[in-house]
Design a protein around this motif. Structure first.
Motif, PDB file in Angstrom:
ATOM      1  N   HIS A 149      -7.548  13.164   0.113  1.00 32.73           N
ATOM      2  CA  HIS A 149      -7.708  11.703   0.162  1.00 32.73           C
ATOM      3  C   HIS A 149      -8.416  11.229   1.425  1.00 32.73           C
ATOM      4  O   HIS A 149      -8.117  10.158   1.948  1.00 32.73           O
ATOM      5  CB  HIS A 149      -6.351  11.001   0.020  1.00 32.73           C
ATOM      6  CG  HIS A 149      -5.577  11.434  -1.177  1.00 32.73           C
ATOM      7  ND1 HIS A 149      -5.957  11.118  -2.467  1.00 32.73           N
ATOM      8  CD2 HIS A 149      -4.453  12.197  -1.299  1.00 32.73           C
ATOM      9  CE1 HIS A 149      -5.104  11.651  -3.316  1.00 32.73           C
ATOM     10  NE2 HIS A 149      -4.188  12.318  -2.638  1.00 32.73           N
TER      11      HIS A 149
ATOM     12  N   THR B 297      -0.116   4.143   0.854  1.00 30.73           N
ATOM     13  CA  THR B 297      -0.549   5.046   1.922  1.00 30.73           C
ATOM     14  C   THR B 297       0.042   4.654   3.261  1.00 30.73           C
ATOM     15  O   THR B 297       0.638   5.471   3.950  1.00 30.73           O
ATOM     16  CB  THR B 297      -2.088   5.049   2.028  1.00 30.73           C
ATOM     17  OG1 THR B 297      -2.629   5.412   0.765  1.00 30.73           O
ATOM     18  CG2 THR B 297      -2.563   6.033   3.076  1.00 30.73           C
ATOM     19  N   CYS B 298      -0.134   3.369   3.639  1.00 31.30           N
ATOM     20  CA  CYS B 298       0.313   2.940   4.966  1.00 31.30           C
ATOM     21  C   CYS B 298       1.506   1.999   4.922  1.00 31.30           C
ATOM     22  O   CYS B 298       2.089   1.685   5.961  1.00 31.30           O
ATOM     23  CB  CYS B 298      -0.842   2.278   5.728  1.00 31.30           C
ATOM     24  SG  CYS B 298      -1.306   0.647   5.099  1.00 31.30           S
TER      25      CYS B 298
ATOM     26  N   CYS C 103      -5.547  -0.070   5.989  1.00 31.48           N
ATOM     27  CA  CYS C 103      -6.005   1.309   6.183  1.00 31.48           C
ATOM     28  C   CYS C 103      -7.282   1.633   5.403  1.00 31.48           C
ATOM     29  O   CYS C 103      -7.865   2.690   5.592  1.00 31.48           O
ATOM     30  CB  CYS C 103      -4.910   2.300   5.794  1.00 31.48           C
ATOM     31  SG  CYS C 103      -4.545   2.351   4.026  1.00 31.48           S
TER      32      CYS C 103
ATOM     33  N   CYS D 243      -6.478  -1.777   0.271  1.00 30.45           N
ATOM     34  CA  CYS D 243      -5.612  -2.138   1.387  1.00 30.45           C
ATOM     35  C   CYS D 243      -6.509  -2.477   2.571  1.00 30.45           C
ATOM     36  O   CYS D 243      -7.315  -1.645   3.003  1.00 30.45           O
ATOM     37  CB  CYS D 243      -4.681  -0.984   1.749  1.00 30.45           C
ATOM     38  SG  CYS D 243      -3.696  -1.294   3.242  1.00 30.45           S
TER      39      CYS D 243
ATOM     40  N   SER E 235      -7.504   2.108   2.141  1.00 33.14           N
ATOM     41  CA  SER E 235      -7.259   2.898   0.931  1.00 33.14           C
ATOM     42  C   SER E 235      -7.633   2.096  -0.311  1.00 33.14           C
ATOM     43  O   SER E 235      -7.306   0.917  -0.419  1.00 33.14           O
ATOM     44  CB  SER E 235      -5.781   3.279   0.823  1.00 33.14           C
ATOM     45  OG  SER E 235      -5.421   4.141   1.858  1.00 33.14           O
TER      46      SER E 235
ATOM     47  N   CYS F 234       0.844  -1.195   0.000  1.00 35.65           N
ATOM     48  CA  CYS F 234       0.000   0.000   0.000  1.00 35.65           C
ATOM     49  C   CYS F 234       0.881   1.248   0.000  1.00 35.65           C
ATOM     50  O   CYS F 234       1.796   1.375   0.816  1.00 35.65           O
ATOM     51  CB  CYS F 234      -0.913  -0.002   1.226  1.00 35.65           C
ATOM     52  SG  CYS F 234      -1.887   1.508   1.403  1.00 35.65           S
TER      53      CYS F 234
ATOM     54  N   TRP G  87     -11.022   7.780   1.447  1.00 36.87           N
ATOM     55  CA  TRP G  87     -10.602   6.388   1.539  1.00 36.87           C
ATOM     56  C   TRP G  87     -11.131   5.776   2.828  1.00 36.87           C
ATOM     57  O   TRP G  87     -10.973   6.333   3.907  1.00 36.87           O
ATOM     58  CB  TRP G  87      -9.094   6.272   1.519  1.00 36.87           C
ATOM     59  CG  TRP G  87      -8.474   6.623   0.188  1.00 36.87           C
ATOM     60  CD1 TRP G  87      -9.106   6.704  -1.015  1.00 36.87           C
ATOM     61  CD2 TRP G  87      -7.120   6.944  -0.047  1.00 36.87           C
ATOM     62  NE1 TRP G  87      -8.235   7.053  -1.994  1.00 36.87           N
ATOM     63  CE2 TRP G  87      -6.997   7.205  -1.424  1.00 36.87           C
ATOM     64  CE3 TRP G  87      -5.998   7.039   0.746  1.00 36.87           C
ATOM     65  CZ2 TRP G  87      -5.803   7.534  -2.020  1.00 36.87           C
ATOM     66  CZ3 TRP G  87      -4.801   7.371   0.155  1.00 36.87           C
ATOM     67  CH2 TRP G  87      -4.702   7.617  -1.211  1.00 36.87           C
TER      68      TRP G  87
END
Length: 159
Positions: free
Chosen positions: A105, A8-9, A28, A25, A30, A6, A108
């Motif tokens: 964002h 993002t995380c 998180c 994901c 996303s 991911c 999400w």
């Protein structure tokens, strides 16, 4: 699950749902890819006489997804806002908040209709309309919860 990571995380628990055309994901929430569509359709006849289809999947670009999300968001803001009998100024302000939420964002892991309701609720509070959280909860047919709205908008404003 996939071996992807991911962005993002940094988590590696990625769920690819071919039926829905999305990659999410699970750590998180996303959405890494959405609206994976088929660009070429093939028809063939199987041994038992059925005619299933097959094709190649194509991923939409981030700009296309963002434009589609904004278009759907504007339409849903118009629909919910008309049910609440809000004027055009309120709807435009809610859409501006929605664009801000999308750009940061913050959608999400949240249902779009809940994000839109949070934007409308923010407008109702700042503009002093007589609408309450209960009115928006009734529209969504969910239990009223200020914490849901606060979590949705916490990256945009101090709630």
């Amino acid at each position: 699950m996939s071996s992807r990571v991911c962005r993002t995380c940094g988590g590696s628990d990625i769920d690819v749902d071919q039926a829905c055309g999305s990659t999410v994901c699970t750590g998180c929430g996303s959405v890494l890819e959405d609206n994976i569509i088929v660009s070429e359709v093939q028809f063939f006849v199987s041994a038992d006489g059925e005619t299933p289809t097959g094709g190649w999947r194509v991923r939409s670009s981030g700009k296309e997804l963002r434009a589609q999300m904004l278009q759907n968001g504007k339409r849903q803001i118009q629909q919910m806002g008309s049910q609440l009998q809000l004027n055009q100024h309120h709807l435009d302000t809610a859409f501006n908040f929605f664009k801000l939420v999308v750009s940061k964002h913050l959608t999400w892991g949240h249902k779009t209709e809940h994000v839109i309701a949070a934007c409308l609720y923010l407008v109702c509070c700042t503009e002093g309309t007589p609408h309450m959280l209960l009115d928006l909860s009734d529209l969504l047919q969910v239990r009223p919860s200020l914490s849901c709205f606060q979590r949705t908008l916490s990256g945009v404003i101090e709630v």
